[in-house]
Design a protein around this motif. Sequence first.
Motif, PDB file in Angstrom:
ATOM      1  N   TRP A 185      -5.691   6.117  -1.318  1.00  0.00           N
ATOM      2  CA  TRP A 185      -5.849   5.379  -2.562  1.00  0.00           C
ATOM      3  C   TRP A 185      -4.948   4.145  -2.592  1.00  0.00           C
ATOM      4  N   GLY A 186      -3.688   4.322  -2.222  1.00  0.00           N
ATOM      5  CA  GLY A 186      -2.738   3.209  -2.287  1.00  0.00           C
ATOM      6  C   GLY A 186      -3.184   2.024  -1.454  1.00  0.00           C
ATOM      7  N   HIS A 187      -3.524   2.300  -0.181  1.00  0.00           N
ATOM      8  CA  HIS A 187      -3.942   1.204   0.691  1.00  0.00           C
ATOM      9  C   HIS A 187      -5.318   0.669   0.289  1.00  0.00           C
TER      10      HIS A 187
ATOM     11  N   GLY B 234       0.808  -1.213   0.000  1.00  0.00           N
ATOM     12  CA  GLY B 234       0.000   0.000   0.000  1.00  0.00           C
ATOM     13  C   GLY B 234       0.838   1.257   0.000  1.00  0.00           C
ATOM     14  N   GLU B 235       1.919   1.262   0.798  1.00  0.00           N
ATOM     15  CA  GLU B 235       2.800   2.435   0.846  1.00  0.00           C
ATOM     16  C   GLU B 235       3.541   2.623  -0.482  1.00  0.00           C
ATOM     17  N   GLU B 236       3.956   1.516  -1.078  1.00  0.00           N
ATOM     18  CA  GLU B 236       4.644   1.599  -2.378  1.00  0.00           C
ATOM     19  C   GLU B 236       3.720   2.202  -3.436  1.00  0.00           C
ATOM     20  N   LEU B 237       2.482   1.721  -3.482  1.00  0.00           N
ATOM     21  CA  LEU B 237       1.532   2.241  -4.466  1.00  0.00           C
ATOM     22  C   LEU B 237       1.183   3.687  -4.169  1.00  0.00           C
ATOM     23  N   ALA B 238       1.068   4.041  -2.894  1.00  0.00           N
ATOM     24  CA  ALA B 238       0.785   5.425  -2.521  1.00  0.00           C
ATOM     25  C   ALA B 238       1.879   6.359  -3.034  1.00  0.00           C
ATOM     26  N   GLN B 239       3.119   5.922  -2.930  1.00  0.00           N
ATOM     27  CA  GLN B 239       4.235   6.739  -3.414  1.00  0.00           C
ATOM     28  C   GLN B 239       4.158   6.941  -4.918  1.00  0.00           C
TER      29      GLN B 239
ATOM     30  N   ALA C  27      -3.213  10.168  -1.512  1.00  0.00           N
ATOM     31  CA  ALA C  27      -2.464   9.121  -2.216  1.00  0.00           C
ATOM     32  C   ALA C  27      -2.337   7.881  -1.343  1.00  0.00           C
ATOM     33  N   ARG C  28      -2.153   8.076  -0.038  1.00  0.00           N
ATOM     34  CA  ARG C  28      -2.047   6.927   0.863  1.00  0.00           C
ATOM     35  C   ARG C  28      -3.398   6.227   0.999  1.00  0.00           C
TER      36      ARG C  28
ATOM     37  N   ILE D 299       1.427   6.866  -6.768  1.00  0.00           N
ATOM     38  CA  ILE D 299       0.293   7.750  -7.044  1.00  0.00           C
ATOM     39  C   ILE D 299       0.665   9.204  -6.755  1.00  0.00           C
TER      40      ILE D 299
END
Length: 214
Positions: A164-166, A140-145, A161-162, A147
Amino acid sequence: MNTTQRTEQQRSADRRRRELLEAADRVVLRDGPQASMNAIAAEAGITKPILYRHFGDKGGLYAALAKRHTDALLDSLRAALDAPAARRERVESTLDTYLAAIEARPQVYRFLMHPAEGSTGGDQGFDVGKHSAPLLRRMGEELAQVIEERVDLGPGSQQLARVWGHGIVGMMHAAGDWWLGERPCSRSELVRSLADLLWGRLAAAGDRMGGPGF
């Protein structure tokens, strides 16, 4: 001990650790969540105390295996996100990459994400359930970054973004877990349905100024 000797010893230890992780992978592919330290030690041709010496305990070995597979999955997801394609195509490709990974190695997925239901021989297996949340958090943190770097979300972009990511990782995990167990539709149908769910807000957001684009 000089630097050259220390370096060679470290290389040897790293090589041995990789060999033990490969043996562990073979057992996981065979046994899934029921994989035990006894079985892994036997596969590697060593005693269990030697396995403990390299990884500390079952949790240490689990963490090393989890990192190995999560790193590989994240590399594949980044490649899908970086592909030269339209945004919708990349969204679908990223979802498909995740689902393809768990479909290709379901025993590995179950080992990483589901607790063992008990085993025999005095080894109760890996207490996997308590470790799965950190893996999802990392994704989730990787995807948030990704985004935040690529999509213009306006005020409060870091927090959004966080969210959305999580949220996306949680959706992928829950939907993928259900789909892998029941197979109610094809993978491509699931990908399209999940992409449709995500697409409204993603389609409306612009690219971040100066970012790599999404």
